[in-house]
Design a protein around this motif. Structure first.
Motif, mmCIF file in Angstrom:
data_model
loop_
_atom_site.group_PDB
_atom_site.id
_atom_site.type_symbol
_atom_site.label_atom_id
_atom_site.label_comp_id
_atom_site.label_asym_id
_atom_site.label_seq_id
_atom_site.Cartn_x
_atom_site.Cartn_y
_atom_site.Cartn_z
ATOM 1 N N ARG A 112 0.886 -1.154 -0.202
ATOM 2 C CA ARG A 112 -0.118 -0.149 0.095
ATOM 3 C C ARG A 112 0.819 1.393 0.111
ATOM 4 N NH1 ARG A 112 -5.249 -1.369 1.590
ATOM 5 N NH2 ARG A 112 -5.733 0.508 2.251
ATOM 6 N N ASN A 117 2.211 5.381 -0.183
ATOM 7 C CA ASN A 117 1.574 6.920 0.316
ATOM 8 C C ASN A 117 1.907 7.779 -0.733
ATOM 9 O OD1 ASN A 117 1.611 5.756 3.019
ATOM 10 N ND2 ASN A 117 3.635 5.981 3.420
ATOM 11 N N ALA A 135 -2.102 3.599 1.591
ATOM 12 C CA ALA A 135 -2.054 3.576 2.933
ATOM 13 C C ALA A 135 -2.287 5.078 3.447
ATOM 14 C CB ALA A 135 -0.546 3.076 3.446
ATOM 15 N N ARG A 136 -1.875 5.827 2.820
ATOM 16 C CA ARG A 136 -1.828 7.212 3.065
ATOM 17 C C ARG A 136 -2.083 8.434 1.835
ATOM 18 N NH1 ARG A 136 -1.073 10.944 7.215
ATOM 19 N NH2 ARG A 136 0.287 12.661 6.907
ATOM 20 N N GLU A 176 -10.609 2.475 4.766
ATOM 21 C CA GLU A 176 -9.433 2.213 5.209
ATOM 22 C C GLU A 176 -8.348 3.300 4.954
ATOM 23 O OE1 GLU A 176 -9.852 0.045 1.238
ATOM 24 O OE2 GLU A 176 -10.998 1.156 2.737
ATOM 25 N N ASP A 234 -5.831 6.325 5.183
ATOM 26 C CA ASP A 234 -5.534 7.694 6.067
ATOM 27 C C ASP A 234 -5.361 8.962 5.449
ATOM 28 O OD1 ASP A 234 -4.322 9.348 7.923
ATOM 29 O OD2 ASP A 234 -2.455 8.049 8.068
#
Length: 440
Positions: A3, A5, A33-34, A62, A64
């Motif tokens: 995942r 960023n 992820a982010r 999910e 961020d």
């Protein structure tokens, strides 16, 4: 699957909601992820950011997510930077367009004197951005949409010659591929394009289908019979419909290849000048159209607390392309995209240090561009004149040279007259005091 960023630079852009929705559509193929949105204009970004919170709550819980004006928060430990800055905002875009028009030359966002002014503003911020990204994320891929892409790419290549994780791209070739798909009733993702030129200044020589058939002759015939519209014609402003319609004229005059729509400004500068309204330019059309629609819709969604029934996206190609490019790099897909890169023989009879736009496969090690060999005298002449203008513009920025700036504008096909070029340059210098280096 890993995942990633990412940070989206220019979070307050009207194109951002579409890009965010592209990320939600691709969350299985390119999981995040982010995600951080970054902009220096906090008030403007907040409207888009509050829309994004609701979008992700519904479709990407999910993830961020946050939006910020803090460089360290934005750039620390990211894998990809999506960059779509507009230095000076629409206020300066309006000046870019209206100042040249007031002095008898085309006023356009990325072409001619307007593109020169915008490019001189963009260089400083792009260099600063890359330095900030490299401070916090030395290995991040920087995928750059910032316009005018040709001038920005030339400047960035000079400032960071050893940085192989900066990729300059433009969505207009993808818009054209989608429009060819609409014209033919075919999936544009199945096309294999052969393309050469400079950004906003290029040609499709061939367009192959999955069976190896060249579709260019068929496209020419259909355009001749029925004209040409963008893939998302129902969502476009009239100026964009006019932009696509003139492809029919370009093909009548220069039938060798399928042209990038921006070539109209260089083929027909006098005709285009007469068609432009000096009191109401494309900047005004955007501010009164897409700008209002997007921000009103984002505010409505924030108030209602749901994206259900949202009509905020008006051009999927812009968002889809940059996400798909990141996916192709991240997962070593080696899919074909049209990118901007140093020539080094790709166009055999054009100088090696030109920043050309060509098709390339994109994988984990970056682009592997496809050469096109030698090009004909007419296309070589067109390219070299435009390339000289772009290089002189960047010279003017780095050297603080008034003479180089005057040379650049004199060479540009939308101006060509040195006395006119001087008047335009002096007016643009006055308008851009806060943004340009001093030219002596």
């Amino acid at each position: 699957m890993k995942r990633y960023n990412i940070v989206l630079v220019g979070g307050g852009s009207t194109w951002t909601p579409g890009l965010l929705q592209s990320l939600t559509k691709k969350k299985e193929e390119f999981p995040l992820a982010r995600l951080v949105m970054y902009d220096i204009n906090a008030k403007r970004q907040e409207v888009i950011g509050e829309f994004a919170k609701i979008l992700f709550r519904e479709k990407y819980p999910e993830l961020d997510f946050e939006y910020t004006t803090d460089e360290e928060v934005a750039f620390k430990d990211v894998d990809f930077v999506f960059c779509q800055m507009r230095t000076g905002g629409y206020e300066m875009r309006e000046k870019d367009e209206k100042i040249p028009l007031s002095l008898g030359a085309i006023g356009q966002e990325t072409c001619g004197a307007g593109g020169f002014a915008y490019g001189m503003r963009s260089i400083r911020d792009m260099i600063e951005l890359i330095n900030n990204v490299r401070k916090y994320s030395p290995e991040a891929w920087i995928l750059n949409y910032t316009n005018p892409a040709a001038i920005v790419a030339e400047a960035v290549n000079r400032a960071f010659p050893e940085d192989k994780r900066i990729l300059n791209i433009c969505d207009q070739p993808v818009n054209l591929l989608r429009s060819y798909g609409r014209l033919l009733g075919m999936d544009p993702y199945e096309f294999e394009p052969i393309y050469f030129g400079l950004n906003h200044f290029g040609w499709f020589t061939h367009l192959y289908d999955k069976d190896g058939n060249d579709l260019v002759p068929k496209i020419k015939e259909i355009v001749k019979e029925r004209g040409f519209k963008p893939a998302d014609a129902e969502q476009r402003d009239q100026s964009w419909l006019d932009t696509y319609a003139i492809v029919e004229d370009m093909l009548k005059d220069f039938p060798d290849y399928l042209p990038n729509t921006y070539l109209q400004y260089y083929y027909y500068p006098e005709y285009k000048l007469k068609k432009l309204n000096p009191d109401y330019t494309r900047a005004n059309e955007v501010m009164n159209g897409r700008e209002k629609r997007v921000f009103e819709e984002c505010r409505r969604i924030a108030k209602m607390g749901t994206t259900e029934g949202s009509a905020v996206v008006h051009n999927d190609a812009h968002g889809d392309m940059i996400v798909e490019v990141a996916e192709s790099i991240a997962h070593n897909r080696n899919k074909i995209y049209i990118i901007i890169t140093e020539n080094n023989g790709l166009v055999a009879n054009v100088q090696d240090d030109a920043m050309v736009e060509v098709a390339a496969t994109l994988g984990a090690n970056g682009p592997r561009p496809m050469g096109v060999g030698k090009i004909g005298t007419f296309y070589k002449g067109m390219m070299e004149q435009q390339m000289a203008y772009e290089k002189l513009t960047v010279d003017a920025y780095f050297e603080g040279s008034y003479n180089k700036a005057l040379q650049a504008l004199t060479l540009n096909r939308t101006i060509v007259d040195a006395k006119k070029a001087r008047k335009i340059l002096d007016a643009l210098i006055e308008a851009n005091k806060e943004y340009w280096p001093e030219l002596k």
